[in-house]
Enzyme design. Structure first.
Site, PDB file in Angstrom:
ATOM      1  N   LYS A 144     -19.338 100.550  52.892  1.00 15.70           N
ATOM      2  CA  LYS A 144     -18.996 100.351  54.309  1.00 15.70           C
ATOM      3  C   LYS A 144     -19.795  99.161  54.822  1.00 15.70           C
ATOM      4  O   LYS A 144     -21.033  99.150  54.721  1.00 15.70           O
ATOM      5  CB  LYS A 144     -19.365 101.588  55.127  1.00 15.70           C
ATOM      6  CG  LYS A 144     -18.358 102.702  55.042  1.00 15.70           C
ATOM      7  CD  LYS A 144     -18.662 103.747  56.097  1.00 15.70           C
ATOM      8  CE  LYS A 144     -17.783 104.942  55.955  1.00 15.70           C
ATOM      9  NZ  LYS A 144     -18.125 105.989  56.937  1.00 15.70           N
ATOM     10  N   ARG A 242     -15.690 112.508  52.568  1.00 16.26           N
ATOM     11  CA  ARG A 242     -16.741 111.534  52.891  1.00 16.26           C
ATOM     12  C   ARG A 242     -17.254 111.711  54.319  1.00 16.26           C
ATOM     13  O   ARG A 242     -18.386 111.338  54.641  1.00 16.26           O
ATOM     14  CB  ARG A 242     -16.231 110.099  52.664  1.00 16.26           C
ATOM     15  CG  ARG A 242     -17.326 109.063  52.856  1.00 16.26           C
ATOM     16  CD  ARG A 242     -16.978 107.682  52.350  1.00 16.26           C
ATOM     17  NE  ARG A 242     -18.088 106.780  52.632  1.00 16.26           N
ATOM     18  CZ  ARG A 242     -18.205 105.555  52.170  1.00 16.26           C
ATOM     19  NH1 ARG A 242     -17.290 105.053  51.380  1.00 16.26           N
ATOM     20  NH2 ARG A 242     -19.247 104.806  52.483  1.00 16.26           N
ATOM     21  N   HIS A 253     -24.522 108.618  67.277  1.00 13.84           N
ATOM     22  CA  HIS A 253     -23.960 107.355  67.775  1.00 13.84           C
ATOM     23  C   HIS A 253     -23.895 107.345  69.299  1.00 13.84           C
ATOM     24  O   HIS A 253     -24.147 106.316  69.933  1.00 13.84           O
ATOM     25  CB  HIS A 253     -22.563 107.123  67.185  1.00 13.84           C
ATOM     26  CG  HIS A 253     -22.601 106.628  65.767  1.00 13.84           C
ATOM     27  ND1 HIS A 253     -21.495 106.631  64.950  1.00 13.84           N
ATOM     28  CD2 HIS A 253     -23.607 106.101  65.028  1.00 13.84           C
ATOM     29  CE1 HIS A 253     -21.832 106.137  63.755  1.00 13.84           C
ATOM     30  NE2 HIS A 253     -23.098 105.815  63.782  1.00 13.84           N
TER      31      HIS A 253
HETATM   32  N1  LIG Z   1     -22.984 101.007  55.788  1.00 14.65           N
HETATM   33  C1  LIG Z   1     -23.328 102.264  55.855  1.00 14.65           C
HETATM   34  O1  LIG Z   1     -22.778 103.128  55.146  1.00 14.65           O
HETATM   35  C2  LIG Z   1     -24.439 102.656  56.771  1.00 14.65           C
HETATM   36  C3  LIG Z   1     -25.022 103.927  56.662  1.00 14.65           C
HETATM   37  C4  LIG Z   1     -26.110 104.238  57.490  1.00 14.65           C
HETATM   38  C5  LIG Z   1     -26.570 103.310  58.400  1.00 14.65           C
HETATM   39  N2  LIG Z   1     -25.993 102.089  58.485  1.00 14.65           N
HETATM   40  C6  LIG Z   1     -26.484 101.084  59.422  1.00 14.65           C
HETATM   41  O2  LIG Z   1     -27.812 100.718  59.035  1.00 14.65           O
HETATM   42  C7  LIG Z   1     -28.488 100.161  60.171  1.00 14.65           C
HETATM   43  C8  LIG Z   1     -29.893 100.660  60.223  1.00 14.65           C
HETATM   44  O3  LIG Z   1     -30.543 100.288  59.049  1.00 14.65           O
HETATM   45  P1  LIG Z   1     -32.142 100.224  58.949  1.00 14.65           P
HETATM   46  O4  LIG Z   1     -32.707 101.471  59.518  1.00 14.65           O
HETATM   47  O5  LIG Z   1     -32.463  99.847  57.576  1.00 14.65           O
HETATM   48  O6  LIG Z   1     -32.496  99.110  60.022  1.00 14.65           O
HETATM   49  P2  LIG Z   1     -32.922  97.565  59.907  1.00 14.65           P
HETATM   50  O7  LIG Z   1     -32.120  96.861  58.911  1.00 14.65           O
HETATM   51  O8  LIG Z   1     -32.896  97.075  61.307  1.00 14.65           O
HETATM   52  O9  LIG Z   1     -34.419  97.670  59.399  1.00 14.65           O
HETATM   53  C9  LIG Z   1     -35.395  98.273  60.233  1.00 14.65           C
HETATM   54  C10 LIG Z   1     -36.588  97.334  60.438  1.00 14.65           C
HETATM   55  O10 LIG Z   1     -37.361  97.307  59.251  1.00 14.65           O
HETATM   56  C11 LIG Z   1     -37.649  95.955  58.886  1.00 14.65           C
HETATM   57  N3  LIG Z   1     -37.782  95.980  57.434  1.00 14.65           N
HETATM   58  C12 LIG Z   1     -36.794  96.092  56.511  1.00 14.65           C
HETATM   59  N4  LIG Z   1     -37.325  96.236  55.301  1.00 14.65           N
HETATM   60  C13 LIG Z   1     -38.668  96.183  55.443  1.00 14.65           C
HETATM   61  C14 LIG Z   1     -39.760  96.299  54.546  1.00 14.65           C
HETATM   62  N5  LIG Z   1     -39.575  96.540  53.244  1.00 14.65           N
HETATM   63  N6  LIG Z   1     -41.006  96.191  55.044  1.00 14.65           N
HETATM   64  C15 LIG Z   1     -41.203  96.000  56.374  1.00 14.65           C
HETATM   65  N7  LIG Z   1     -40.221  95.924  57.265  1.00 14.65           N
HETATM   66  C16 LIG Z   1     -38.960  96.012  56.801  1.00 14.65           C
HETATM   67  C17 LIG Z   1     -36.513  95.162  59.434  1.00 14.65           C
HETATM   68  O11 LIG Z   1     -36.880  93.834  59.654  1.00 14.65           O
HETATM   69  C18 LIG Z   1     -36.218  95.898  60.742  1.00 14.65           C
HETATM   70  O12 LIG Z   1     -37.075  95.438  61.746  1.00 14.65           O
HETATM   71  C19 LIG Z   1     -27.649 100.560  61.372  1.00 14.65           C
HETATM   72  O13 LIG Z   1     -26.994  99.418  61.845  1.00 14.65           O
HETATM   73  C20 LIG Z   1     -26.642 101.557  60.828  1.00 14.65           C
HETATM   74  O14 LIG Z   1     -25.427 101.529  61.521  1.00 14.65           O
HETATM   75  C21 LIG Z   1     -24.943 101.753  57.687  1.00 14.65           C
END
Ligand SMILES: NC(=O)c1ccc[n+]([C@@H]2O[C@H](COP(=O)([O-])OP(=O)(O)OC[C@H]3O[C@@H](n4cnc5c(N)ncnc54)[C@H](O)[C@@H]3O)[C@@H](O)[C@H]2O)c1
Length: 370
Positions: A144, A242, A253
């Site tokens: 996704k 799924r 959300h």
């Molecule tokens: N595609 C899918 O199936 C799916 C599933 C669940 C969530 N999502 C999406 O994922 C997003 C959230 O993802 P997230 O929680 O990873 O957020 P993000 O990508 O914003 O990361 C969170 C924070 O952590 C920092 N960061 C990332 N890796 C790091 C590391 N190793 N060390 C230090 N800092 C680091 C980033 O810069 C950011 O500030 C949402 O947009 C959500 O909708 C998508």
């Protein structure tokens, strides 16, 4: 030690490699997939500061040249404007139809870069190098991709499977505790939706994971990926099963929208609170035991996580307002909301006939606790 979980999708099958040190070894894994020794890494500023140089060095060791597109961190980056910026830059860099790009970062970067790959030259391949716990257990797997719209989250996107996922457990060492816990909400989700034993393991090992235990982290990432891979293989385009992966998301959300997709509530925190609300609704509807929502809350609390509407700082809409926000959900069919409810911890099911009066009462009680 590297674990491999296979996502079985016929011609689009791929491996998820899980283990420490995969970023520095990336060249060996990525090189096999590249038609020429060139790639573009899409990442954010925070991750670039920590993990871009090691990834570049790992690629260079295999003779692979890499350009980088570095974006601001945060949910706001998952926008149409940033998508246009990434696609235009990929075209400027003369990325060809057979080239492959790398998403290095959390779910924001993975979703955005994956969508950019899906639409650039009508589709180029990409590799996920997830660096948050959330991205390793959830967003990097399953294909996704997309960006947010002003009307709601993830409303613009495409299914586009990666060619490979490299989940470097050591990358989690640099993650802020709040971002680790936001991802942990999704890990708990897998226990809640389909594996009561795993939930029991998390009750025991969650604190060690938080403290940095690499083996426990690798186990949790592997079990989560196995469960997601199995579900995705059976129902890639979310025609049925799924949807279970959305446990807690209809509420989550709406809460994210209500808090303006800000630091007030991270995605994984919204999911955690959403799960307790889903279990509460399930208990009221008599599908699960009264004790189940309390057990879930107790574990989230033991991990220092947000678990109730009362834990969200600042103002929130009333119950009616929250239900209105839920109607923006992608799972709405003929105006009806789809909920993921539970028969108990470890057994979720899809329910389209939920009495919104019950949902409203659960929300009102939660809001009164604030
Ligand atoms: N595609 C899918 O199936 C799916 C599933 C669940 C969530 N999502 C999406 O994922 C997003 C959230 O993802 P997230 O929680 O990873 O957020 P993000 O990508 O914003 O990361 C969170 C924070 O952590 C920092 N960061 C990332 N890796 C790091 C590391 N190793 N060390 C230090 N800092 C680091 C980033 O810069 C950011 O500030 C949402 O947009 C959500 O909708 C998508």
């Amino acid at each position: 030690m590297t674990d491999i979980v296979r996502v079985d999708l016929a011609g689009r099958s791929y491996d998820i490699r899980i283990g420490p040190g995969l970023i520095t070894e990336a060249g060996a894994h990525v090189g096999l997939l590249l038609p020429r020794p060139f790639t573009v890494i899409v990442t954010d500023e925070t991750v670039a500061g920590l993990h871009l140089a090691p990834l570049r060095a790992g690629l260079a060791a295999a003779g692979i040249a890499a350009e980088a597109i570095v974006l601001p961190p945060g949910e706001a980056t998952k926008s149409m404007a940033r998508l246009a910026q990434v696609v235009e830059r990929l075209l400027e860099l003369k990325v060809e139809r057979d080239d492959l790009i790398i998403a290095l970062g959390g779910g924001v970067i993975g979703d955005l870069a994956g969508f950019a790959a899906a639409v650039t030259r009508r589709g180029i391949d990409f590799i996920q190098v997830p660096t948050t716990l959330l991205a390793q257990v959830d967003s990097s797997v399953g294909g996704k991709t997309g960006v947010n719209a002003p009307q709601g989250k993830n409303l613009i996107g495409a299914f586009h499977q990666p060619k490979l996922v490299l989940a470097d457990i050591a990358a989690l060492d640099t993650l802020a505790p709040c971002d680790f816990l936001a991802g942990y909400g999704e890990v708990v989700k897998y226990g809640c939706l389909g594996d009561a034993m795993f939930f029991g393991w998390l009750e025991k090992m969650g604190p060690a994971m938080l403290a940095g235990d690499a083996e426990a982290r690798a186990h949790a990432v592997r079990r989560s990926c196995e469960m997601k891979a199995e579900i995705v293989a059976r129902d890639e385009h979310e025609r049925g099963e799924r949807a279970l992966l959305n446990l807690g998301h209809t509420f989550g959300h709406a809460l994210e929208a209500a808090t303006g997709y800000s630091g007030r509530l991270l995605h994984g925190e919204g999911v955690a609170i959403g799960m307790t609300l889903a279990f509460e609704v399930s208990a009221r509807m008599g599908t699960c035991a009264q004790e189940d929502p309390s057990r879930l809350r107790a574990h989230l609390a033991a991990m220092g996580m947000k678990k109730d509407l009362a834990d969200i700082p600042g103002d929130l809409p009333d119950a009616e307002g929250l239900i209105a926000l839920m109607h923006q959900d992608k799972k709405v069919r003929q105006g009806k909301l789809t909920f993921i409810l539970a028969r108990g911890i470890g057994e979720a099911f899809v329910e389209r006939e939920v009495d919104l009066a019950v949902v409203g009462r659960v929300l009102e009680e939660g809001l009164r606790g604030r």
